[in-house]
Design an enzyme around this catalytic site. Structure first.
Site, PDB file in Angstrom:
ATOM      1  CG  ASP A  93      -2.290  -0.671   0.847  1.00 14.76           C
ATOM      2  OD1 ASP A  93      -2.916  -0.234  -0.131  1.00 14.76           O
ATOM      3  OD2 ASP A  93      -2.691  -1.617   1.533  1.00 14.76           O
ATOM      4  CE1 TYR A 131      -3.321  -3.474   5.639  1.00 17.23           C
ATOM      5  CE2 TYR A 131      -1.923  -1.991   4.388  1.00 17.23           C
ATOM      6  CZ  TYR A 131      -2.893  -2.977   4.423  1.00 17.23           C
ATOM      7  OH  TYR A 131      -3.426  -3.457   3.248  1.00 17.23           O
ATOM      8  CD  GLU A 223      -6.445  -3.006  -2.376  1.00 17.26           C
ATOM      9  OE1 GLU A 223      -6.308  -2.697  -3.576  1.00 17.26           O
ATOM     10  OE2 GLU A 223      -5.783  -2.469  -1.466  1.00 17.26           O
TER      11      GLU A 223
END
Length: 344
Positions: A93, A131, A223
């Site tokens: 990412d 994340y 995504e």
């Protein structure tokens, strides 16, 4: 056919007389004004609206129980696999956020496609924040995971390969390299990411790291739209610029997919070590081959492997459009905000 250089679009171009029907995916001469009352690529504008409807924030996901699971519920190999899978997603990412803004969008000359690439870059950045939330919720030393892309040589080798196609575009922005970068996006978004997601869903299937898996569900929904963006760009180019899709290019694309399958199969075996229930080396390789076939057929290319999906159970975790309940808490949720149509 000569491989023409492609020039970055001008950010201010008042002397352009390009009309809506003259727009091109790249190689056009746009005014750089976003006149969205005039649309050539309707699929792009439709995706823009879907992506807006799918807006979410990492703070919506409860991560309270994941620290307990990570320190008391995971096996040693599951913890190692979690860290490595997360480190890989962090790298991809991060790469994609910069790649889209600095390396791809500057050459795209359709304003409606510029819009969705900017939105995609925003979503990739949002995933990086996600994340960070995941790492902070489980790790006593966040630097261990964030430094893994440097110190884990198998991860670094994989990352070097992934980045190479995009670096080649930066060094030599030709028509061929732009198209190759579009196919590389299908590999990045549709093979590498999906394979990583499968690890988190496998943990969830045994009742572990449910917050992390829910975060991954939000990320995966984004995504899906990213895959559709580049699928549609490739299919549109096949209609508008069939001269670009030479046998030589297709051979290179096939080799890219074959190499990606080899790399990701090896990576999957590395992070699981045959010690994660439900993820044998054979299952991992077959799933990755299935993903490769799926991405190829979506852009009008033949399958390479002709294998069935060995992990169909993952669909219950990854699907948003068909499920209105939270599998982990068995209650109604509000995350199915937008619908997706994988065609145009």
């Amino acid at each position: 056919m000569q491989d023409e250089l492609v020039h970055r679009k001008k950010i201010y171009n008042p002397y352009s007389t390009e009309g809506v029907n003259d727009r091109k995916i790249f190689g056009g001469n746009p005014t750089s004004m976003f006149d969205l009352n005039k649309i050539k690529y309707q699929w792009a504008y439709d995706l823009w609206k879907t992506m807006l409807a799918n807006t979410w924030f990492p703070e919506e996901v409860a991560m309270n129980d994941d620290k307990r699971d990570y320190h008391g519920g995971l096996t040693a190999q599951e913890k190692i696999g979690y860290d490595r899978a997360l480190a890989q997603l962090i790298f991809m990412d991060s790469l994609q956020t910069n790649n889209l803004i600095d390396n791809v969008n500057p050459y795209i000359t359709s304003p409606e496609i510029n819009l969705i690439l900017v939105r995609q870059a925003y979503e990739e950045a949002l995933h990086s924040q996600s994340y960070a939330v995941m790492v902070e919720s489980i790790s006593a030393n966040t630097e261990e995971i964030y430094d893994m892309w440097r110190v884990d040589m198998q991860l670094k080798s994989k990352n070097d390969y992934i980045a190479n196609v995009y670096l080649e575009l930066a060094k030599n922005p030709t028509e061929k390299n732009i198209v190759k970068a579009m196919f590389a996006n299908q590999i990045l978004e549709g093979i590498y990411f999906y394979s990583g997601f499968a690890f988190f869903y496998t943990l969830a299937s045994s009742g572990k790291m449910l917050g992390s898996s829910q975060m991954i569900r939000f990320i995966q929904r984004d995504e899906v739209t990213h895959l559709i963006i580049f699928q549609n760009m490739i299919r549109t180019l096949k209609k508008e610029r069939p001269d670009l899709f030479t046998s030589s290019l297709e051979e290179e694309v096939i080799e890219m997919f074959k190499r990606a399958v080899e790399i990701e199969s090896s990576w999957g075996e590395y992070i699981t070590q045959g010690q994660i229930l439900g993820l044998t080396s054979e299952v991992i390789e077959q799933y990755i081959r299935y993903l490769a076939d799926t991405r190829l057929t979506k852009v009008g290319m033949p399958k390479l492997y002709n294998v069935e999906n060995p992990m169909k159970w993952i669909d219950q975790y990854s699907s948003f459009n068909d499920q209105k309940t939270n599998f982990f808490e068995a209650k109604v949720t509000n995350y199915a905000k937008g619908s997706l149509v994988d065609d145009f």
